[in-house]
Write a protein that holds these residues in place. Sequence first.
Motif, PDB file in Angstrom:
ATOM      1  N   LYS A  40      10.053 -31.190  87.174  1.00 40.93           N
ATOM      2  CA  LYS A  40       8.713 -30.624  87.455  1.00 40.93           C
ATOM      3  C   LYS A  40       8.749 -29.121  88.091  1.00 40.93           C
ATOM      4  O   LYS A  40       7.889 -28.060  87.858  1.00 40.93           O
ATOM      5  CB  LYS A  40       7.696 -31.464  88.119  1.00 40.93           C
ATOM      6  CG  LYS A  40       6.305 -31.151  87.862  1.00 40.93           C
ATOM      7  CD  LYS A  40       5.331 -32.135  88.511  1.00 40.93           C
ATOM      8  CE  LYS A  40       3.984 -31.935  87.997  1.00 40.93           C
ATOM      9  NZ  LYS A  40       3.574 -30.414  88.309  1.00 40.93           N
ATOM     10  N   ILE A  43      10.007 -26.691  85.879  1.00 40.26           N
ATOM     11  CA  ILE A  43       9.101 -26.358  84.711  1.00 40.26           C
ATOM     12  C   ILE A  43       8.172 -25.550  85.411  1.00 40.26           C
ATOM     13  O   ILE A  43       7.718 -24.291  84.841  1.00 40.26           O
ATOM     14  CB  ILE A  43       8.238 -27.661  84.023  1.00 40.26           C
ATOM     15  CG1 ILE A  43       9.207 -28.435  83.470  1.00 40.26           C
ATOM     16  CG2 ILE A  43       7.154 -27.007  83.476  1.00 40.26           C
ATOM     17  CD1 ILE A  43       8.662 -29.553  82.834  1.00 40.26           C
ATOM     18  N   GLN A  47       7.030 -21.573  84.184  1.00 38.30           N
ATOM     19  CA  GLN A  47       6.022 -21.048  83.899  1.00 38.30           C
ATOM     20  C   GLN A  47       5.449 -19.782  84.495  1.00 38.30           C
ATOM     21  O   GLN A  47       4.827 -18.884  84.031  1.00 38.30           O
ATOM     22  CB  GLN A  47       4.725 -22.198  84.136  1.00 38.30           C
ATOM     23  CG  GLN A  47       4.926 -23.457  83.186  1.00 38.30           C
ATOM     24  CD  GLN A  47       3.842 -24.456  83.753  1.00 38.30           C
ATOM     25  OE1 GLN A  47       3.878 -24.699  84.922  1.00 38.30           O
ATOM     26  NE2 GLN A  47       3.219 -25.100  82.765  1.00 38.30           N
ATOM     27  N   ASP A  61       4.319 -30.297  81.227  1.00 38.89           N
ATOM     28  CA  ASP A  61       4.122 -30.400  82.898  1.00 38.89           C
ATOM     29  C   ASP A  61       3.051 -31.531  83.255  1.00 38.89           C
ATOM     30  O   ASP A  61       3.461 -32.093  84.147  1.00 38.89           O
ATOM     31  CB  ASP A  61       3.702 -28.866  83.114  1.00 38.89           C
ATOM     32  CG  ASP A  61       3.624 -28.695  84.582  1.00 38.89           C
ATOM     33  OD1 ASP A  61       4.619 -29.063  85.442  1.00 38.89           O
ATOM     34  OD2 ASP A  61       2.524 -28.506  85.293  1.00 38.89           O
TER      35      ASP A  61
END
Length: 216
Positions: A40, A43, A47, A61
């Motif tokens: 996570k 990610i 982003q 996500d």
Amino acid sequence: MQQQFQQQLLKSQIETQEETITALGRELHDNVGQLLNSTKMLIGVTQRTITNTPETLTIADETLGKAIHELRGLSKSLSKEWLQQFNLIDNLKNEVNRINAANQIHVNLQVLHVITIASNKQIILFRIIQEALQNAIKHAQAKVIDIKFHQANHVFFINIVDDGIGMPISNAPSNGIGLINMQQRTNLLGGTIQWHADQNGTAVNIQLPIKSLEND
């Protein structure tokens, strides 16, 4: 002597299962949980480096966040501390709410009497009821399930009744693993369990001596 041997054997099996569950909970939290958190985080880094974040990445996500939340709840429920503080009624209410949330089956829980039950025996009793619910949902095709707790003459009664198609003879306790587990666990608690089934549904009737439930 044979009955005492069987009870001690079942007790040892359950203790082994609890130790395995505790180890599994720790592994989920320390290993799998950390892997998901790291993913996570990566990610999130990705982003922030993208001007227009793809919707699929945003959904991934959010989904991963939900998975981490579910995993934390699961690992907590498998911890030794949770097992020692286990509350039958609270966890049964959560189970009922979970089933009812799907809007496919409605479970009614009626607790007329609450008695003191040793924590380790509350877990065993919860597993018995949980198995009965799963049988009603998966095999009996029930739409309504009623669970009733009450006591009389130093005996604790649990009745689980559904409006399904009834339990086939082939699923009798001597043949079904799940039902055998229910029978053995009830015996471990010093009680009895009976099944009554016809085309109008199935009733599971459990009788447990209150004195045997109160002692560790």
